[in-house]
Write a protein that holds these residues in place. Structure first.
Motif, mmCIF file in Angstrom:
data_model
loop_
_atom_site.group_PDB
_atom_site.id
_atom_site.type_symbol
_atom_site.label_atom_id
_atom_site.label_comp_id
_atom_site.label_asym_id
_atom_site.label_seq_id
_atom_site.Cartn_x
_atom_site.Cartn_y
_atom_site.Cartn_z
ATOM 1 N N ALA A 1 -5.234 -6.047 -18.585
ATOM 2 C CA ALA A 1 -4.316 -6.317 -19.317
ATOM 3 C C ALA A 1 -4.846 -5.230 -20.981
ATOM 4 C CB ALA A 1 -3.794 -7.366 -19.368
ATOM 5 N N ALA A 2 -6.482 -5.636 -20.719
ATOM 6 C CA ALA A 2 -7.429 -4.545 -21.448
ATOM 7 C C ALA A 2 -7.161 -3.618 -21.737
ATOM 8 C CB ALA A 2 -8.183 -5.461 -21.420
ATOM 9 N N GLY A 3 -6.758 -3.470 -21.038
ATOM 10 C CA GLY A 3 -6.739 -1.588 -20.881
ATOM 11 C C GLY A 3 -6.963 -0.705 -19.858
ATOM 12 N N ALA A 4 -8.458 -2.119 -18.793
ATOM 13 C CA ALA A 4 -8.889 -0.614 -17.807
ATOM 14 C C ALA A 4 -8.268 -0.636 -16.588
ATOM 15 C CB ALA A 4 -9.907 -2.411 -17.554
ATOM 16 N N ASN A 5 -9.391 0.828 -16.012
ATOM 17 C CA ASN A 5 -8.707 1.217 -14.680
ATOM 18 C C ASN A 5 -9.362 0.881 -13.819
ATOM 19 O OD1 ASN A 5 -11.171 2.851 -14.817
ATOM 20 N ND2 ASN A 5 -9.662 4.219 -15.983
ATOM 21 N N THR A 6 -10.292 0.151 -13.914
ATOM 22 C CA THR A 6 -11.927 -0.252 -12.600
ATOM 23 C C THR A 6 -12.007 -1.717 -12.890
ATOM 24 O OG1 THR A 6 -12.389 2.032 -12.583
ATOM 25 C CG2 THR A 6 -13.705 0.276 -11.959
ATOM 26 N N VAL A 7 -12.688 -2.587 -12.071
ATOM 27 C CA VAL A 7 -13.029 -3.891 -12.437
ATOM 28 C C VAL A 7 -14.485 -3.476 -11.247
ATOM 29 C CG1 VAL A 7 -12.177 -4.702 -10.855
ATOM 30 C CG2 VAL A 7 -13.820 -6.206 -12.352
ATOM 31 N N ARG A 8 -15.932 -3.631 -12.023
ATOM 32 C CA ARG A 8 -16.489 -4.034 -10.940
ATOM 33 C C ARG A 8 -17.005 -5.308 -10.291
ATOM 34 N NH1 ARG A 8 -22.170 -4.359 -11.843
ATOM 35 N NH2 ARG A 8 -24.049 -3.314 -10.537
ATOM 36 N N VAL A 9 -16.638 -6.026 -9.303
ATOM 37 C CA VAL A 9 -16.848 -7.244 -8.573
ATOM 38 C C VAL A 9 -18.394 -7.681 -8.584
ATOM 39 C CG1 VAL A 9 -15.608 -8.844 -7.836
ATOM 40 C CG2 VAL A 9 -14.522 -6.799 -8.484
ATOM 41 N N VAL A 10 -18.740 -9.046 -8.974
ATOM 42 C CA VAL A 10 -20.482 -9.573 -8.913
ATOM 43 C C VAL A 10 -19.696 -9.869 -7.195
ATOM 44 C CG1 VAL A 10 -22.107 -10.381 -9.066
ATOM 45 C CG2 VAL A 10 -21.069 -9.327 -10.719
ATOM 46 N N LEU A 11 -20.523 -9.755 -6.354
ATOM 47 C CA LEU A 11 -20.441 -10.485 -4.519
ATOM 48 C C LEU A 11 -21.435 -11.096 -4.504
ATOM 49 C CD1 LEU A 11 -17.864 -8.744 -2.667
ATOM 50 C CD2 LEU A 11 -17.312 -10.405 -4.240
ATOM 51 N N GLY A 12 -22.071 -11.640 -3.912
ATOM 52 C CA GLY A 12 -23.141 -12.377 -3.048
ATOM 53 C C GLY A 12 -23.460 -12.050 -1.356
ATOM 54 N N SER A 13 -24.674 -11.582 -1.037
ATOM 55 C CA SER A 13 -24.510 -11.747 0.685
ATOM 56 C C SER A 13 -24.620 -12.742 1.399
ATOM 57 C CB SER A 13 -25.193 -10.683 0.399
ATOM 58 O OG SER A 13 -26.648 -11.234 0.094
ATOM 59 N N GLY A 14 -25.209 -14.231 0.539
ATOM 60 C CA GLY A 14 -25.737 -15.135 1.173
ATOM 61 C C GLY A 14 -26.863 -15.254 1.081
ATOM 62 N N SER B 1 0.174 5.167 -9.525
ATOM 63 C CA SER B 1 1.816 5.560 -9.530
ATOM 64 C C SER B 1 1.950 7.269 -9.366
ATOM 65 C CB SER B 1 1.030 6.091 -11.566
ATOM 66 O OG SER B 1 -0.703 7.281 -11.530
ATOM 67 N N GLY B 2 2.398 7.539 -8.141
ATOM 68 C CA GLY B 2 2.834 8.781 -7.572
ATOM 69 C C GLY B 2 1.680 9.800 -7.799
ATOM 70 N N GLY B 3 0.969 9.696 -7.701
ATOM 71 C CA GLY B 3 0.114 11.249 -7.661
ATOM 72 C C GLY B 3 0.710 11.915 -9.192
ATOM 73 N N THR B 4 0.625 11.266 -9.888
ATOM 74 C CA THR B 4 0.418 11.719 -11.618
ATOM 75 C C THR B 4 -0.583 10.872 -11.919
ATOM 76 O OG1 THR B 4 2.016 10.894 -12.026
ATOM 77 C CG2 THR B 4 2.291 12.588 -11.074
ATOM 78 N N SER B 5 -1.259 11.481 -13.636
ATOM 79 C CA SER B 5 -1.916 10.536 -14.506
ATOM 80 C C SER B 5 -1.400 9.823 -15.686
ATOM 81 C CB SER B 5 -2.795 11.658 -14.674
ATOM 82 O OG SER B 5 -3.892 10.622 -15.612
ATOM 83 N N THR B 6 -1.320 9.107 -15.822
ATOM 84 C CA THR B 6 -0.559 8.293 -16.763
ATOM 85 C C THR B 6 -1.634 8.321 -17.897
ATOM 86 O OG1 THR B 6 -1.031 5.845 -16.231
ATOM 87 C CG2 THR B 6 0.598 6.797 -15.029
ATOM 88 N N THR B 7 -1.422 7.740 -18.692
ATOM 89 C CA THR B 7 -1.227 7.415 -20.043
ATOM 90 C C THR B 7 -2.131 5.623 -19.952
ATOM 91 O OG1 THR B 7 0.929 6.928 -21.425
ATOM 92 C CG2 THR B 7 -0.800 8.773 -21.542
ATOM 93 N N PRO B 8 -3.166 5.646 -20.943
ATOM 94 C CA PRO B 8 -3.759 4.242 -20.274
ATOM 95 C C PRO B 8 -2.582 3.247 -21.532
ATOM 96 C CG PRO B 8 -4.986 4.989 -22.768
ATOM 97 C CD PRO B 8 -4.258 6.313 -21.740
ATOM 98 N N PRO B 9 -2.739 1.771 -20.994
ATOM 99 C CA PRO B 9 -2.714 1.939 -19.653
ATOM 100 C C PRO B 9 -1.507 1.048 -18.417
ATOM 101 C CG PRO B 9 -3.280 -0.404 -20.934
ATOM 102 C CD PRO B 9 -2.770 0.720 -21.826
ATOM 103 N N SER B 10 -0.619 2.215 -18.247
ATOM 104 C CA SER B 10 0.330 2.139 -17.862
ATOM 105 C C SER B 10 0.174 1.778 -16.510
ATOM 106 C CB SER B 10 0.932 3.361 -18.616
ATOM 107 O OG SER B 10 0.799 4.478 -17.740
ATOM 108 N N SER B 11 1.556 1.192 -16.042
ATOM 109 C CA SER B 11 2.017 1.749 -14.397
ATOM 110 C C SER B 11 2.241 2.439 -13.739
ATOM 111 C CB SER B 11 2.185 -0.009 -14.419
ATOM 112 O OG SER B 11 1.356 -1.109 -15.199
ATOM 113 N N SER B 12 3.204 3.094 -15.197
ATOM 114 C CA SER B 12 4.451 3.651 -14.463
ATOM 115 C C SER B 12 4.717 4.730 -15.537
ATOM 116 C CB SER B 12 5.644 3.295 -13.901
ATOM 117 O OG SER B 12 6.393 2.397 -14.777
ATOM 118 N N THR B 13 5.507 5.983 -15.496
ATOM 119 C CA THR B 13 5.685 6.695 -16.736
ATOM 120 C C THR B 13 7.425 6.199 -17.311
ATOM 121 O OG1 THR B 13 5.252 8.677 -15.416
ATOM 122 C CG2 THR B 13 6.985 8.944 -17.085
#
Length: 448
Positions: free
Chosen positions: A71-84, A324-336
């Protein structure tokens, strides 16, 4: 950068070595892959990361953050994980990927246990990180369109940083020999900041180590990069040699010795480089939090800058076309969207106008945006109102104070966007629900 546990103090070492290199060939891999300097999707569409880091391994209950980051507009999130080895183990990889996909985000997954290896005694090696990814292969296979594997966070400290080259090459080869086809991301040594230029001067060796030619390099920019000159020079070296690069972490200039985030944002935009800001929330040093207590309605100064500022998420992020069906969209849309915008009459002296539009719509839900523009004179406050005619409701809003009474909605400016110079604009957004019809309502703007 591992700011949750401790702060890293480094000195800048001036090194001017350079090597003759050649551009990396385009990848033959499926899914997200490298083509020259760019990351592209399977359909050949260039994808530029615009997102934030989320400290999932320490806050596994904060799953709503994925929707909030979208909702903040991002198209990517980098997620912190742990290996143990230090944290985790994160055995919820399939669930994390599902959350990314539900919220139409590209998922960069990283093992944080490697942070500062060689200097931090508890850190995992890159070889151990590769073993973790192999243990999670069932969850990762088939997700190449959606997932980037960041093998290990800041994998070498300041002690014997030169070991980074062989360790990184070996980890890449181990991943490939175990059948991973994903786009791989590798962080620089020196706690990610490469102040000894080991990654810069050995980049081609690393790229050549990947039999799939599908690796992107990642620089973390904090106090080492506190001048425009240091940032521009570093990025110039990679651009001149055609090496793929992302800014996998960076902070902001909360004091004069910290990173020049304004230069990072402007240079990333002009060069088409991806960036991932650190971090959504949860730092023991809260100066780097973008939200207070993971609450998207409480953006910090840093959060406001990344979400709504020039070069920020809302201004520059484009959703991956896999969603989005193979087309680039304006931020941060989910469909045209098919809903035309509505606008108030032109504002006069101390007046304002507002434009309402649907920027993304899906079954049962939508995302709206309203642009408020001052009239011929500066204003110190604004109020935008509208009445939904088709039963729509609002569930969440940002960059505004929003109240609703049935179908009637009232929005007002907040501390950082209430005052506008003559002719200046600001935007706010919201998530809503609809059923059957989602016509744009007429809007009214009044100024004070």
């Amino acid at each position: 950068m591992k700011r949750i546990l401790s702060a890293l103090s480094v000195a800048i070492l001036a090194v001017t070595a350079s090597i003759l290199v050649f551009a990396q060939p385009a990848s033959a891999a499926a899914g997200l892959h490298v083509s020259g300097r760019n990351i592209v999707e399977a359909n050949g569409q260039t994808f530029v990361m615009r997102g934030v880091n989320h400290p999932h391994v320490w806050y596994t209950n904060q799953t709503n953050s994925f929707a909030d980051i979208k909702a903040a507009g991002a198209n990517t999130v980098r997620v912190v994980l742990g290996s143990g080895k230090r944290w985790g183990p994160s055995n919820d990889v399939a669930g994390v990927i599902s959350l990314c996909k539900q919220n139409r985000l590209i998922c960069v997954l990283e093992v944080h246990d490697t942070t500062g290896y060689g200097e931090e005694s508890a850190a995992a090696s890159l070889d151990e990180a590769a073993d973790y990814w192999i243990s999670q292969k069932n969850a990762l296979s088939g997700q190449e369109n959606y997932v980037v594997i960041n093998i290990g966070n800041e994998p070498i400290g300041n002690t014997n940083a030169a070991q980074w080259t062989s360790a990184t090459a070996a980890a890449i080869q181990k991943m490939r020999s175990n059948g991973f086809e994903h786009l791989l991301m590798v962080d620089a040594p020196n706690w990610g900041q490469d102040w000894q230029y080991v990654m810069r001067d050995n980049a081609q060796t690393i790229l050549d180590a990947d039999s799939r030619h599908n690796t992107v390099l990642s620089i973390h920019m904090y106090a080492v990069f506190n001048t425009a000159a240091s940032i521009v020079d570093y990025l110039n070296r990679f651009q001149a040699n055609g090496w793929p690069l992302v800014i996998g972490e960076f902070g902001w200039r909360f004091n004069a010795s910290e990173v020049d985030h304004e230069t990072i944002l402007s240079e990333a935009q002009s060069r088409g480089l991806g960036y991932l800001a650190w971090s959504w929330s949860g730092n023991s040093d809260p100066i780097l939090d973008m939200t207070l207590n993971f609450d998207p309605s409480q953006l910090t100064t840093w959060g406001q800058r990344i979400v709504s500022g020039a070069g920020g998420l809302k201004a520059t992020a484009r959703e991956a076309t896999i969603y989005s069906g193979g087309t680039s969209t304006t931020p941060p849309s989910s469909s045209t969207p098919s809903v035309p915008p509505t606008t108030t009459p032109p504002g006069g002296a101390r007046g304002c106008t507002a434009t309402y539009k649907v920027v993304g719509q899906w079954q049962g839900g939508f995302q709206g945006e309203v642009r408020v523009t001052a009239g011929n004179s500066a204003i110190s406050g604004w109020t935008v109102t509208w009445t939904f005619a088709n039963g729509q409701t609002v569930s969440q809003a940002w960059n505004t104070t929003l109240t609703s009474n049935g179908s009637n909605v009232t929005t007002r400016g907040v501390s950082y966007n209430s005052s506008l110079a003559a002719g200046a604009s600001t935007t706010f957004g919201f998530l809503g629900a609809w059923n059957g019809t989602n016509n744009a309502p007429p809007v009214s703007c009044t100024a004070s």
